[in-house]
Design a protein around this motif. Structure first.
Motif, PDB file in Angstrom:
ATOM      1  N   ALA A 199      14.710  51.254  55.147  1.00 30.76           N
ATOM      2  CA  ALA A 199      13.788  50.092  54.891  1.00 30.76           C
ATOM      3  C   ALA A 199      12.798  50.591  54.127  1.00 30.76           C
ATOM      4  CB  ALA A 199      13.258  49.923  56.404  1.00 30.76           C
ATOM      5  N   GLY A 200      12.299  49.770  53.573  1.00 26.90           N
ATOM      6  CA  GLY A 200      11.021  50.140  52.309  1.00 26.90           C
ATOM      7  C   GLY A 200      11.529  50.760  51.142  1.00 26.90           C
ATOM      8  N   SER A 201      10.537  51.395  50.352  1.00 27.85           N
ATOM      9  CA  SER A 201      10.610  52.028  48.915  1.00 27.85           C
ATOM     10  C   SER A 201      11.949  53.105  49.074  1.00 27.85           C
ATOM     11  CB  SER A 201       9.373  52.357  48.244  1.00 27.85           C
ATOM     12  OG  SER A 201       8.589  51.179  48.428  1.00 27.85           O
ATOM     13  N   PRO A 202      12.583  53.132  48.000  1.00 29.84           N
ATOM     14  CA  PRO A 202      13.439  54.561  47.983  1.00 29.84           C
ATOM     15  C   PRO A 202      12.576  55.908  47.884  1.00 29.84           C
ATOM     16  CG  PRO A 202      13.956  52.818  46.065  1.00 29.84           C
ATOM     17  CD  PRO A 202      12.572  52.370  46.720  1.00 29.84           C
ATOM     18  N   ILE A 203      13.147  56.835  47.984  1.00 26.74           N
ATOM     19  CA  ILE A 203      12.548  58.099  48.147  1.00 26.74           C
ATOM     20  C   ILE A 203      12.635  58.807  46.523  1.00 26.74           C
ATOM     21  CG2 ILE A 203      12.541  60.497  49.118  1.00 26.74           C
ATOM     22  CD1 ILE A 203      13.913  59.184  51.491  1.00 26.74           C
ATOM     23  N   ILE A 204      11.468  59.315  46.114  1.00 27.59           N
ATOM     24  CA  ILE A 204      11.567  60.180  44.952  1.00 27.59           C
ATOM     25  C   ILE A 204      10.917  61.658  45.196  1.00 27.59           C
ATOM     26  CG2 ILE A 204       9.300  59.205  44.456  1.00 27.59           C
ATOM     27  CD1 ILE A 204       9.863  59.501  41.378  1.00 27.59           C
ATOM     28  N   HIS A 205      12.137  62.536  45.222  1.00 27.44           N
ATOM     29  CA  HIS A 205      11.922  63.936  45.701  1.00 27.44           C
ATOM     30  C   HIS A 205      12.945  64.788  44.857  1.00 27.44           C
ATOM     31  CE1 HIS A 205      10.137  63.493  49.904  1.00 27.44           C
ATOM     32  NE2 HIS A 205       9.263  62.971  49.027  1.00 27.44           N
ATOM     33  N   ARG A 206      12.408  65.944  44.613  1.00 29.71           N
ATOM     34  CA  ARG A 206      13.128  67.045  43.698  1.00 29.71           C
ATOM     35  C   ARG A 206      14.445  67.281  44.301  1.00 29.71           C
ATOM     36  NH1 ARG A 206      11.068  69.008  39.467  1.00 29.71           N
ATOM     37  NH2 ARG A 206       9.095  68.575  40.224  1.00 29.71           N
ATOM     38  N   ALA A 207      15.533  67.324  43.689  1.00 28.72           N
ATOM     39  CA  ALA A 207      17.160  67.820  44.022  1.00 28.72           C
ATOM     40  C   ALA A 207      17.220  69.220  44.028  1.00 28.72           C
ATOM     41  CB  ALA A 207      18.274  67.445  42.904  1.00 28.72           C
ATOM     42  N   GLN A 208      17.037  70.186  45.123  1.00 24.05           N
ATOM     43  CA  GLN A 208      17.036  71.503  45.331  1.00 24.05           C
ATOM     44  C   GLN A 208      18.164  72.143  44.958  1.00 24.05           C
ATOM     45  OE1 GLN A 208      14.073  72.949  45.825  1.00 24.05           O
ATOM     46  NE2 GLN A 208      13.201  70.921  45.637  1.00 24.05           N
ATOM     47  N   PHE A 209      19.321  71.640  45.666  1.00 23.49           N
ATOM     48  CA  PHE A 209      20.710  72.448  45.522  1.00 23.49           C
ATOM     49  C   PHE A 209      21.816  71.319  45.953  1.00 23.49           C
ATOM     50  CE2 PHE A 209      19.082  74.265  49.430  1.00 23.49           C
ATOM     51  CZ  PHE A 209      20.106  74.079  50.118  1.00 23.49           C
ATOM     52  N   ARG A 210      22.950  71.508  45.428  1.00 22.31           N
ATOM     53  CA  ARG A 210      24.250  70.842  45.604  1.00 22.31           C
ATOM     54  C   ARG A 210      24.882  71.401  46.843  1.00 22.31           C
ATOM     55  NH1 ARG A 210      26.875  66.213  43.921  1.00 22.31           N
ATOM     56  NH2 ARG A 210      29.098  66.531  44.207  1.00 22.31           N
ATOM     57  N   VAL A 211      25.424  70.451  47.685  1.00 22.62           N
ATOM     58  CA  VAL A 211      26.489  71.100  48.774  1.00 22.62           C
ATOM     59  C   VAL A 211      27.691  70.417  48.735  1.00 22.62           C
ATOM     60  CG1 VAL A 211      24.325  71.980  50.353  1.00 22.62           C
ATOM     61  CG2 VAL A 211      25.371  69.457  50.390  1.00 22.62           C
ATOM     62  N   ASP A 212      28.726  70.804  49.195  1.00 22.53           N
ATOM     63  CA  ASP A 212      29.873  70.280  49.370  1.00 22.53           C
ATOM     64  C   ASP A 212      30.138  69.830  50.782  1.00 22.53           C
ATOM     65  OD1 ASP A 212      30.763  70.974  46.745  1.00 22.53           O
ATOM     66  OD2 ASP A 212      31.282  72.768  47.177  1.00 22.53           O
ATOM     67  N   ALA A 213      31.111  68.654  50.883  1.00 21.21           N
ATOM     68  CA  ALA A 213      31.194  68.339  52.306  1.00 21.21           C
ATOM     69  C   ALA A 213      31.859  69.604  53.197  1.00 21.21           C
ATOM     70  CB  ALA A 213      32.526  67.154  52.249  1.00 21.21           C
ATOM     71  N   GLY A 214      31.179  69.600  54.538  1.00 22.36           N
ATOM     72  CA  GLY A 214      31.591  70.804  55.605  1.00 22.36           C
ATOM     73  C   GLY A 214      30.744  72.081  55.200  1.00 22.36           C
ATOM     74  N   GLU A 215      30.050  72.211  54.091  1.00 27.68           N
ATOM     75  CA  GLU A 215      29.245  73.523  53.653  1.00 27.68           C
ATOM     76  C   GLU A 215      28.461  73.823  54.500  1.00 27.68           C
ATOM     77  OE1 GLU A 215      26.733  75.340  50.046  1.00 27.68           O
ATOM     78  OE2 GLU A 215      28.093  73.435  49.508  1.00 27.68           O
TER      79      GLU A 215
END
Length: 193
Positions: A100-116
């Motif tokens: 609900a409300g406005s989208p979040i605007i934050h920095r992408a720190q790192f990427r993860v895979d499913a189950g990681e």
């Protein structure tokens, strides 16, 4: 007011509307997203972006850095010399389903895979005292995506319960640059000032 003065006022108003519409079309054409600007509502991105700043955004795939993933996002962990809004990596605009409300605007720190188990990849300072993956709600990662954090926040969004691991499909846009204080106009109109 005579007819010629009324006509001049009407013409000026029509010209102003036409210019604003033309500017909107150009911005959409360049950015590839609508709206092409977002107003910052909280201090979570201080010191790089302040509450009330206006951030110009683009489609994630546009203007991608060399180390961008398939979605066009460069994480802080893979950024090298690439930076946006004063620090390494892309600042993304995202909205998890049901938010609900406005989208979040934050920095992408790192990427993860499913189950990681991403605990070992994370900076312990941003884990809110978690001692292992089992103490984090989003670990192991329920799906592939991004671990995110506001530059001014003391924990990853996923450790603080702000957002789940951010699926790439939830990323609506990414920040390109900001204009200080101009967002207050939009926040005032929206009643969020």
């Amino acid at each position: 007011m005579d007819r010629s003065a009324a006509f001049l006022h009407l013409r000026d108003a029509a010209t102003t509307v036409a210019v604003v519409l033309a500017l909107g079309v150009v911005l959409f054409g360049v950015a590839g997203v609508w709206p092409p600007m977002v107003a910052i509502e909280s201090p979570s991105m201080v010191p790089h972006v302040e509450t009330g700043d206006l951030v110009v955004v683009s489609d994630p795939g546009r203007f991608a850095g060399e180390s961008a993933d398939a979605r066009g996002v460069v994480t802080a962990a893979t950024a090298g010399n690439y930076s946006r809004l004063g620090d390494s990596g892309d600042v993304i605009v995202f909205a998890p389903p049901g938010r609900a409300g406005s989208p979040i605007i934050h920095r992408a720190q790192f990427r993860v895979d499913a189950g990681e188990n991403w605990y070992d990849e994370a900076d312990p300072a941003y884990l809110r005292g978690a001692n292992d993956c089992a103490e984090l709600a989003a670990c192991p990662a329920p799906h592939a995506g991004y671990i995110t954090k506001g530059d001014n926040n003391r924990a990853y969004d996923q450790a603080a319960g702000i957002a789940p691991v951010v699926k790439p499909s939830w990323v609506r846009a990414k920040a390109q640059f900001h204009i200080p204080e101009l967002g207050w106009v939009r926040l005032t109109i929206a009643g969020k000032a």
